[in-house]
Design an enzyme around this catalytic site. Structure first.
Site, PDB file in Angstrom:
ATOM      1  N   CYS A   1      -8.295   4.082   1.162  1.00 41.78           N
ATOM      2  CA  CYS A   1      -8.349   5.460   0.698  1.00 41.78           C
ATOM      3  C   CYS A   1      -7.947   5.543  -0.757  1.00 41.78           C
ATOM      4  O   CYS A   1      -8.469   4.800  -1.581  1.00 41.78           O
ATOM      5  CB  CYS A   1      -7.635   6.334   1.704  1.00 41.78           C
ATOM      6  SG  CYS A   1      -6.086   7.013   1.376  1.00 41.78           S
ATOM      7  N   ARG A   2      -7.055   6.438  -1.120  1.00 43.58           N
ATOM      8  CA  ARG A   2      -6.854   6.690  -2.556  1.00 43.58           C
ATOM      9  C   ARG A   2      -5.922   5.725  -3.258  1.00 43.58           C
ATOM     10  O   ARG A   2      -5.738   5.792  -4.456  1.00 43.58           O
ATOM     11  CB  ARG A   2      -6.279   8.084  -2.771  1.00 43.58           C
ATOM     12  CG  ARG A   2      -7.234   9.150  -2.384  1.00 43.58           C
ATOM     13  CD  ARG A   2      -6.511  10.474  -2.360  1.00 43.58           C
ATOM     14  NE  ARG A   2      -7.424  11.492  -1.889  1.00 43.58           N
ATOM     15  CZ  ARG A   2      -7.071  12.535  -1.155  1.00 43.58           C
ATOM     16  NH1 ARG A   2      -5.797  12.678  -0.802  1.00 43.58           N
ATOM     17  NH2 ARG A   2      -7.955  13.406  -0.774  1.00 43.58           N
TER      18      ARG A   2
END
Lengths: 223, 223
Positions: free
Chosen positions: B178-179
């Site tokens: 993800c981020r």
DNA sequence: CAAACATTCAATTAGTTTCTTGAATGAGAA
DNA sequence: TTCTCATTCAAGAAACTAATTGAATGTTTG
């Protein structure tokens, strides 16, 4: 600051470390420690802070995990907790330089001659050292020099520079270095040498970065 | 803070940047911006700050040269000023992790199962991708996915995960990302998948680091 | 044990920073 | 122009941080 949000709690940990770095005196202490481990008294003297104040800053640095302390007789010796901290400081410097023109402005204002800012990179220095084209001088105090320096470097602290100009080859290029990119000693040495007609340059960064890059160093008695 | 001492003045510049990083909300904003440029309103919504407060933090980040703003019609879009800032945040994270055990503690407390913390490095992921051994899922919202993602990744935002379990190969290993290292989405996805019997792992870091490392990315319509 | 010394602690004061609230800009749409 | 809406500005209260001072701690030395 409530810990109900775990994501925020994690960012708060990072923020605490960054906040610890966010103080000029503490950055100066870290720069001094990047060189060599030192006692509180020494650090206070070199940074111009009072002893109590230095002690408090050092404890903050310790709480953030940036430095470590050990006792040696009556004194407490501090040192960087981790070699990676030099990398962090380097990244901070790069971003600041790129983004805040003010840094360069301050430097320029102080060192009038833009000329003396010319810097040689580590890579370039290594090339010239191999070719025997260059005399390397270390402008730090003898104590720091003894703890480690670039191979073949000549220790020439600023105060001795004028007295010992004769030892320098008038033809050959001279590269001066010191504690790091913003250590003023090498700037001053370069300015002085140029005034006397030497071909002098500054190493772009300093001894801590050299060592952190895994390049060879020498340890020795004072020159 | 008088500028009579030029060395101190330079450290003060660095300190100002570090101080700007020394706030959990600002680090969170930076993390959101490491993904994709965003408007103030969007950032406020995602971070849980009020709009006015976000705006003020963003302006501080801008003053420190960490983000840039451009106008797009009624809105002001912010973005990272410099790709190197990701490196700086990474260095900060590494030091914090190494030195402050509390970070890991917080994580552990939140994600109970220590197991789900197992992470795969970028290098390892590339090896497994080449061998076709792995299904990569991107747990970010469709909008961020569209702006760029790992080659061949399947966009599976957390909310859709349960509905779309069928699309995942029950045998093959799954790596979620993800981020960034502390983005909770991939942790939650891994926990959920493991509960259902999948062999799921987390990528050690996230999309911003992948891109910053110069590795190939794809841009596409939402899956 | 007592004296000397380096460092740390505790308490105060002054100066910053944060978040909130409500009003002010300034761009686009009617 | 006037309305709307995103963003910014301004002002104030609460929390935090820095530097100073003098006392306390804990180690070595006589």
């Amino acid at each position: 600051m409530s810990s109900e949000n775990p994501k925020r709690a994690i960012f708060e940990q990072f923020a605490a470390v960054a906040r610890t770095l966010g103080s000029a005196p503490r950055l100066e202490l870290l720069e001094l420690l990047a060189q060599i481990d030192r006692s509180v008294e020494e650090l206070a003297g070199l940074s111009g802070l009072t002893i109590a104040n230095s002690s408090q800053h050092l404890q903050q640095l310790r709480r953030a995990g940036l430095v470590e302390a050990r006792r040696d007789g009556k004194r407490v010796i501090y040192g960087l907790a981790d070699r990676d901290i030099i990398a962090l400081l380097g990244a901070l410097r790069r971003i600041t330089e790129r983004n805040v023109g003010a840094v360069e402005t301050v430097l320029k204002r102080y060192f009038r001659e833009r000329d003396s800012l010319e810097a040689v990179s580590r890579k370039e220095l290594i090339r010239r050292m191999r070719a025997g084209l260059v005399t390397v001088i270390d402008t730090r105090p003898a104590e720091e020099f003894a703890a480690g320096h670039l191979p073949g470097a000549l220790n020439l602290p600023l105060r001795q520079l004028k007295r010992r100009l004769r030892q320098l080859p008038p033809e050959q290029e001279i590269v001066a270095y010191c504690r790091g990119a913003y250590c003023v000693l090498s700037y001053e040495a370069v300015a002085e040498l140029r005034k006397r007609g030497f071909k002098a340059f500054r190493l772009e960064d300093g001894y801590p970065e050299w060592r952190a890059a895994g390049l060879p160093v020498e340890r020795s008695a004072t020159a």
